[in-house]
Design an enzyme around this catalytic site. Structure first.
Site, PDB file in Angstrom:
ATOM      1  N   TYR A 142       0.858  -1.187   0.000  1.00  0.00           N
ATOM      2  CA  TYR A 142       0.000   0.000   0.000  1.00  0.00           C
ATOM      3  C   TYR A 142       0.890   1.232   0.000  1.00  0.00           C
ATOM      4  O   TYR A 142       1.858   1.300   0.756  1.00  0.00           O
ATOM      5  CB  TYR A 142      -0.884  -0.011   1.253  1.00  0.00           C
ATOM      6  CG  TYR A 142      -1.791   1.195   1.397  1.00  0.00           C
ATOM      7  CD1 TYR A 142      -2.865   1.391   0.544  1.00  0.00           C
ATOM      8  CD2 TYR A 142      -1.568   2.136   2.400  1.00  0.00           C
ATOM      9  CE1 TYR A 142      -3.703   2.493   0.683  1.00  0.00           C
ATOM     10  CE2 TYR A 142      -2.406   3.238   2.559  1.00  0.00           C
ATOM     11  CZ  TYR A 142      -3.472   3.409   1.695  1.00  0.00           C
ATOM     12  OH  TYR A 142      -4.307   4.502   1.840  1.00  0.00           O
ATOM     13  N   ASP A 237       9.485   3.054  -0.692  1.00  0.00           N
ATOM     14  CA  ASP A 237       8.459   3.710   0.125  1.00  0.00           C
ATOM     15  C   ASP A 237       8.718   3.385   1.596  1.00  0.00           C
ATOM     16  O   ASP A 237       8.342   2.333   2.105  1.00  0.00           O
ATOM     17  CB  ASP A 237       7.065   3.239  -0.305  1.00  0.00           C
ATOM     18  CG  ASP A 237       5.964   3.935   0.506  1.00  0.00           C
ATOM     19  OD1 ASP A 237       6.299   4.751   1.388  1.00  0.00           O
ATOM     20  OD2 ASP A 237       4.772   3.658   0.244  1.00  0.00           O
ATOM     21  N   LYS A 265       4.751   9.558   8.491  1.00  0.00           N
ATOM     22  CA  LYS A 265       4.560   8.994   9.841  1.00  0.00           C
ATOM     23  C   LYS A 265       5.530   9.555  10.894  1.00  0.00           C
ATOM     24  O   LYS A 265       5.354  10.665  11.363  1.00  0.00           O
ATOM     25  CB  LYS A 265       4.597   7.472   9.762  1.00  0.00           C
ATOM     26  CG  LYS A 265       3.420   6.931   8.879  1.00  0.00           C
ATOM     27  CD  LYS A 265       3.203   5.448   9.032  1.00  0.00           C
ATOM     28  CE  LYS A 265       2.230   4.900   8.001  1.00  0.00           C
ATOM     29  NZ  LYS A 265       0.864   4.796   8.403  1.00  0.00           N
TER      30      LYS A 265
HETATM   31  N1  PMP Z   1       3.072   4.274   2.139  1.00  0.00           N
HETATM   32  C1  PMP Z   1       3.075   3.351   3.128  1.00  0.00           C
HETATM   33  C2  PMP Z   1       4.109   2.269   3.116  1.00  0.00           C
HETATM   34  C3  PMP Z   1       2.132   3.421   4.148  1.00  0.00           C
HETATM   35  O1  PMP Z   1       2.140   2.502   5.114  1.00  0.00           O
HETATM   36  C4  PMP Z   1       1.161   4.459   4.124  1.00  0.00           C
HETATM   37  C5  PMP Z   1       0.100   4.596   5.204  1.00  0.00           C
HETATM   38  N2  PMP Z   1      -0.122   3.547   6.024  1.00  0.00           N
HETATM   39  C6  PMP Z   1       1.206   5.380   3.082  1.00  0.00           C
HETATM   40  C7  PMP Z   1       2.173   5.261   2.110  1.00  0.00           C
HETATM   41  C8  PMP Z   1       0.211   6.510   3.003  1.00  0.00           C
HETATM   42  O2  PMP Z   1       0.465   7.445   3.988  1.00  0.00           O
HETATM   43  P1  PMP Z   1      -0.704   8.427   4.488  1.00  0.00           P
HETATM   44  O3  PMP Z   1      -1.717   7.564   5.152  1.00  0.00           O
HETATM   45  O4  PMP Z   1       0.002   9.369   5.414  1.00  0.00           O
HETATM   46  O5  PMP Z   1      -1.229   9.125   3.290  1.00  0.00           O
END
Ligand code: PMP
Length: 426
Positions: A142, A237, A265
């Site tokens: 994701y 990511d 995060k």
């Molecule tokens: N990339 C990863 C690996 C994530 O775990 C997340 C959110 N859990 C995101 C992108 C998206 O981040 P956000 O919820 O702050 O938009």
């Protein structure tokens, strides 16, 4: 009726599903989400005054625990100085300098306001830089809810069994190709089928949105090599893994130098933030120096920068990571032992303070194995733990997180709760 039930009913009148992000709604585990009133240290407290040991940590950011005094002081001081200017500040330079130093593959960095923005922007930049449209992602990973990334995605998109969402035009996702995590041959095949058409590969270096799946030895470097060979960029990511598994992210741990990296995060200390960065010549394609447009009213927001800097400075401490690792190791060992004693098929693993729990005999190494885990057992375990005052992520497809202020008392209470929960399951 509990206060959470009353609030959930009320919330659903004015907010779809009563929540502002789908996984919070307990849809896959059933029942009523706890409405949280406050949090302190390793605990969250719900609207009925019940305390829970928190293993969600706001889905990753709260590595220092809730209400860290230095982070709170930084936010308070900055709030008095000004919360948003829409003009450059020295705080943003400090943040950029710190990020480029901790994550050396990032020679330049741009701040934004969420992980979704970071990955969307990194993809646009990769496409703009290479002049190609194709992207490769992995099933079960994701990367936020950007259109071209919402294909065979993990986390909430997986929980709800929506491989791609209505509202995403087929023309957009035509360029998104999906490979199998830990399977380099599936990536190679995509590159070969579309010579000179792939702009980038985007990957979670440790998959944390399909429960937790570790990269097989050589998988990440293999992706880097494939990208180099085919003139594509590797986007690592690290929104979840950044500062979680190592002070330099998963790339610091595994010795990788991706072309682009996305962060979020922990970087914001609990305030809304994201960032993406990488090789200077690629980053120089961004507006205002280059033609690839990207922007944000609240990008580099002073409150988020202050909270993030205070967090990151505290995280510059190997002893803290050693402590996190030690707690999580004892947690995982204890959970395995409790399951074994109760005769429940269960496995678990961790990397630093990130962990995965699996209702299966063996630890999954790919998406298929994750989806073969016993969902019903997880849901029952989840509710038994919640009743006993332990808050796990409300989905079998999410990694868990420990904070630096989880200590012996929390460990004992968690393992006692788990022992009872496993016995209920048996
Ligand atoms: N990339 C990863 C690996 C994530 O775990 C997340 C959110 N859990 C995101 C992108 C998206 O981040 P956000 O919820 O702050 O938009």
């Amino acid at each position: 009726m509990s206060q959470s039930e009353i609030l959930f009913e009320r919330a659903q009148k004015t907010t779809p599903g009563g929540v502002n992000s789908p996984v919070r709604a307990f849809k896959s585990v059933g029942g009523t989400p706890r409405f949280i009133e406050r949090a302190h240290g390793a605990y969250v407290v719900d609207a009925d005054g019940r305390e829970y040991i928190d293993y969600i940590g706001s889905w990753g950011p709260m590595i220092l625990g809730h209400g860290d005094p230095d982070v709170v002081a930084a936010i308070r001081d900055q709030a008095e100085t000004g919360v948003s200017f829409g003009a450059p500040t020295e705080l943003e330079i400090e943040m950029a300098e710190l990020l480029c130093q901790r994550v050396p593959s990032m020679e330049q960095v741009r701040m934004c306001s969420s992980g979704t923005e970071a990955t969307m922007s990194a993809i646009r930049l990769a496409r703009g830089y290479t002049g190609r449209d194709g992207i490769i992602k992995f099933e079960g990973c994701y990367h936020g809810h950007g259109d071209s990334l919402l294909v065979k995605a993990g986390s909430g998109a997986l929980t709800f069994g929506v491989p791609s969402s209505p509202g995403v035009p087929a023309e957009f996702v035509r360029h998104t190709h999906t490979a199998d995590y830990n399977d380099l041959a599936s990536v190679e095949a995509l590159f070969q089928a579309q010579p000179d058409a792939i702009a980038c590969v985007i990957v979670e270096p440790i998959a944390g949105n399909m429960n937790m799946v570790l990269p097989a030895p050589g998988f990440l470097q293999g992706l880097m090599d494939l990208c180099e060979r085919h003139g594509a960029l590797l986007i690592l990511d690290e929104v979840m893994t950044g500062f979680r598994v190592h002070p330099g992210g998963a790339q610091g741990l595994y010795g990788l130098r991706p072309h682009l990296t996305t962060l979020g995060k922990i970087l914001g200390g609990g305030l809304p933030v994201g960032a993406f960065g990488g090789r200077r010549d690629i980053m120089q394609k961004l507006a205002p120096v280059g033609p690839v447009y990207q922007a944000g009213t609240l990008s580099g927001n002073p409150l988020a920068m202050a909270a993030g800097l205070a967090s990151l400075r505290k995280l510059d401490d190997p002893a803290l990571y050693a402590r996190l690792d030690d707690y999580t190791e004892r947690l995982i060992t204890g959970l395995r032992g409790a399951a074994r004693a109760a005769g429940v098929p269960f496995s678990a693993q961790h990397l630093g303070s990130m962990f995965g729990l699996y209702f299966a005999e063996t630890i999954p190494t790919d998406f298929k194995a994750v989806t073969a885990c016993d969902l019903t057992a997880f849901n029952r375990f989840f509710h038994a733990m919640l009743e006993a005052g332990v808050s796990l992520a409300p989905s079998a497809y999410e990694a868990g997180f420990v904070s630096a202020v989880h200590g012996d008392a929390e460990l004992r209470a968690t393992l006692a709760a788990a022992s009872a929960a496993f016995h209920k399951l048996a």
